[in-house]
Design an enzyme around this catalytic site. Structure first.
Site, PDB file in Angstrom:
ATOM      1  N   ASN A  55      35.801 -28.263  53.580  1.00 56.68           N
ATOM      2  CA  ASN A  55      35.287 -26.911  53.415  1.00 56.68           C
ATOM      3  C   ASN A  55      35.916 -26.248  52.191  1.00 56.68           C
ATOM      4  O   ASN A  55      35.272 -26.061  51.169  1.00 56.68           O
ATOM      5  CB  ASN A  55      35.589 -26.098  54.684  1.00 56.68           C
ATOM      6  CG  ASN A  55      34.954 -24.715  54.676  1.00 56.68           C
ATOM      7  OD1 ASN A  55      34.519 -24.234  53.654  1.00 56.68           O
ATOM      8  ND2 ASN A  55      34.888 -24.078  55.803  1.00 56.68           N
ATOM      9  N   LYS A 102      32.936 -29.205  67.577  1.00 58.76           N
ATOM     10  CA  LYS A 102      34.140 -29.632  66.865  1.00 58.76           C
ATOM     11  C   LYS A 102      35.305 -28.888  67.502  1.00 58.76           C
ATOM     12  O   LYS A 102      35.385 -27.659  67.436  1.00 58.76           O
ATOM     13  CB  LYS A 102      34.045 -29.305  65.375  1.00 58.76           C
ATOM     14  CG  LYS A 102      35.308 -29.757  64.639  1.00 58.76           C
ATOM     15  CD  LYS A 102      35.364 -29.284  63.203  1.00 58.76           C
ATOM     16  CE  LYS A 102      36.829 -29.318  62.763  1.00 58.76           C
ATOM     17  NZ  LYS A 102      37.033 -28.749  61.428  1.00 58.76           N
ATOM     18  N   GLY A 113      43.100 -26.778  54.286  1.00 54.42           N
ATOM     19  CA  GLY A 113      43.138 -25.943  53.087  1.00 54.42           C
ATOM     20  C   GLY A 113      44.238 -26.292  52.104  1.00 54.42           C
ATOM     21  O   GLY A 113      44.427 -25.603  51.107  1.00 54.42           O
ATOM     22  N   ALA A 148      39.814 -32.256  56.978  1.00 54.93           N
ATOM     23  CA  ALA A 148      40.829 -31.317  56.490  1.00 54.93           C
ATOM     24  C   ALA A 148      41.813 -31.925  55.507  1.00 54.93           C
ATOM     25  O   ALA A 148      42.173 -33.095  55.587  1.00 54.93           O
ATOM     26  CB  ALA A 148      41.616 -30.701  57.633  1.00 54.93           C
TER      27      ALA A 148
END
Lengths: 258, 334
Positions: free
Chosen positions: A206, A96, A157, A184
């Site tokens: 994530n 990645k 995030g 993301a």
């Protein structure tokens, strides 16, 4: 089934392994998500050499496929070096590819990304580039040898969901045969469902899971969101319209009284 | 337990707390430590020294708060230098969502406004509009606290033999408490090291009465006052077992946090850079495991000072139960 470089996967959810409260919680989240691919950061979690081996072994022993990433790399050279290290450590040609252009937004440096992708693809890597939803950049990445594209939903995030639905939709229309993964910026399962409803092949996330109050339950919620979005896409949703359309006929209603 | 002789291996915070707890309950204790002096080779020496059970709820299991809360009293009893001034949690305006989220996940705090912040920390007056104040939390200087435990042990006739490396199996005594931290991996294969880095600076222009946490989307950072103008800035958490000093990236992030908290930290002098590996199990929670007469107390992760007293109680309870049941036949006594 989704296909990434000839590998068939049942799950359309790819999960990152950073920032969980503990490896035990990470393990629970991976299981609950049903993810078959997890990303592992070499730079961030390792320092140099094999110092992160203990954590990597833990992840590898979970029986999922590892997609090493170049998170934290700010230049082509760093990213290429990290990719080579990853190939050796994880015994995989998958990478990645992240080349970060701005430390504050973690926005990809698309110029460096294309350059690094070309170098790595020519070297036999199977590149998963973390990119923006820019069509021309995507074109260049495919031309450089990428057979998967991973546009962002929003900055890493940020939990903002799909910032540019129009852009993501055009990308899907432009590349019907290239596997596309929203990578993301997702915060809620509904964001993941929205990406899947656009016909994306998978989502990668994530923080939304790792930093949830209960990461294991959130992993399960995302798995459901992905499944719902995919099923909806396959079921060919109706088109939105301007006016109400009664679901029961108005004419011929039973009349009361006279 | 009264007549039992116990060897404690390791004079980090785990070993010292275990030794003291056992000595207080009447065991004959000896501590051996492979380092030549207190703190040498011990990750406790690099600790932040925050006793912040309720802040820790943000990212840890509820058991950390439950077993950590009583340690504030424990430390106050054994180390007069324990400061019970609470702790303060702040965020830069752009990260205010993180403050809200921190509040949702923690307990025993008050939302405070600019005036209250100025009352508590005059040097931060006018810099922040809101903060979380955890009034019941405490902090200590780990190095002075460890030295105090050594004195308390000496008061009870417990000696520490430095520069002695003993394997638990070969150690004398009716029971052995293995507090070697990461070095115990020869016996605890599921133990891993989690790298942590810190910086100590001296700054004469800022006074803080309590630890200040600065929330940041990527790393949780804190500044702990150590007195005499010294401040510890910590700490990174990296899934890596790399030894060696602080990386430039980490130093930049840590120093930036202090500078963001108060620009006067820009003029501070760097006194120390430290890095070490925290011993942790897969769930990042400590535990006591027993093999014959060896009790392995380990896995304190980043909660050494917060959880060592509870871990010591657990060890002592396990040993005491055994003495009471007379399960251990009278053995050779050292």
């Amino acid at each position: 089934m989704s296909h990434f470089y000839g590998v068939e996967l049942r799950s359309r959810l790819l999960l990152g392994t950073a920032r969980y409260p503990s490896p035990a919680v990470l393990e629970g989240a991976i299981k609950a998500s049903g993810a078959e691919v997890v990303t592992v950061s070499l730079r961030r979690e390792s320092g140099a050499g094999r110092a992160g081996q203990n954590f990597w072994s833990f992840v590898q022993e979970l029986g999922v496929r590892t997609l090493p990433n170049t998170a934290g790399c700010h230049s082509v050279k760093e990213a290429v070096t990290t990719a080579h290290m990853a190939r050796e450590l994880f015994n995989t040609t998958w990478i990645k590819l992240e080349v970060i252009g701005d430390a504050d937004t973690l926005q990809p440096d698309v110029f460096g990304l294309v350059e690094a992708a070309r170098i790595l693809a020519e070297d036999g890597f199977e590149v998963f580039p973390y990119t923006t939803e820019d069509l021309v950049v995507a074109d260049r990445l495919v031309e450089a040898g990428c057979r998967v594209l991973m546009p962002w939903g929003a900055p890493i995030g940020s939990a903002r969901g799909l910032n540019n639905v129009y852009g993501l939709r055009s990308l899907r229309a432009h590349f019907p045969d290239i596997p596309l993964v929203v990578d993301a910026g997702l915060g809620m399962p509904s964001h993941a469902a929205a990406a899947m409803e656009l016909g994306y092949d998978a989502v990668l996330l994530n923080t939304a899971v790792a930093e949830a109050g209960d990461p294991v339950e959130m992993a399960r919620a995302f798995a459901l969101g992905v499944e719902a979005g995919r099923a909806a896409f396959l079921a060919r949703p109706m088109e939105p319209r301007d006016m109400a359309q009664p679901s029961t006929p108005v004419i011929g209603k039973a009349a009361l009284g006279d | 337990m009264k007549r039992h002789s116990v060897t404690v291996i390791g004079a980090g915070v785990a070993g010292l707390c275990c030794a003291l707890e056992l000595a207080e309950r009447g065991a004959r204790v000896e501590v051996v430590e492979r380092g030549r002096a207190l703190g040498e080779g011990s990750c406790s020496w690099q600790a932040g020294g925050m006793l912040a059970p309720w802040c820790e709820r943000a990212t840890t299991d509820v058991s950390v708060a439950e077993s950590g809360a009583p340690s504030i009293d424990w430390w106050s009893r054994h180390f007069p230098g324990t400061v019970r001034n609470g702790s303060l949690v702040l965020a830069q305006p752009r990260d205010s969502a993180d403050l809200t989220r921190f509040a949702q996940r923690t307990e025993r705090f008050d939302w405070i406004d600019a005036d209250r912040i100025a009352e508590l920390e005059p040097d931060l007056a006018g810099r922040y509009r809101r903060a979380l104040f955890f009034a019941d939390e405490a902090h200590l200087d780990p190095r002075r606290a460890m030295a105090a435990l050594v004195e308390r042990l000496a008061d009870r006739g417990v000696a520490i033999r430095f520069a002695v490396e003993l394997s638990p199996d070969a150690a004398p005594g009716d029971a052995v408490v293995d507090c070697r931290g990461l070095a115990a991996r020869d016996a605890l294969s599921d133990l891993r090291g989690v790298r942590g880095e810190m910086v100590v600076v001296r700054c004469r222009d800022v006074m803080l009465a309590r630890p200040v946490r600065m929330l940041h989307p990527r790393i949780p950072l804190y500044v702990v006052p150590r007195g005499n103008g010294l401040f510890l800035i910590g700490a990174t958490m990296i899934e890596s077992e790399q030894r060696g000093t602080v990386s430039v990236r980490s130093a930049v992030e840590l120093l930036n946090a202090a500078y963001a908290l108060h620009p006067a930290f820009g003029e501070a002098e760097i006194v120390e850079l430290g890095a070490d590996l925290r011993p942790a199990f897969a769930d990042n929670l400590p535990r006591v495991r027993r093999e014959g007469r060896v009790f392995r107390a380990n896995g304190l992760f980043r909660h050494g000072f917060l959880l060592a007293p509870a871990l010591a109680r657990q060890v002592a309870d396990a040993l005491e139960m055994e003495t009471d049941d007379a399960n251990i036949p009278e053995r050779r006594r050292a």
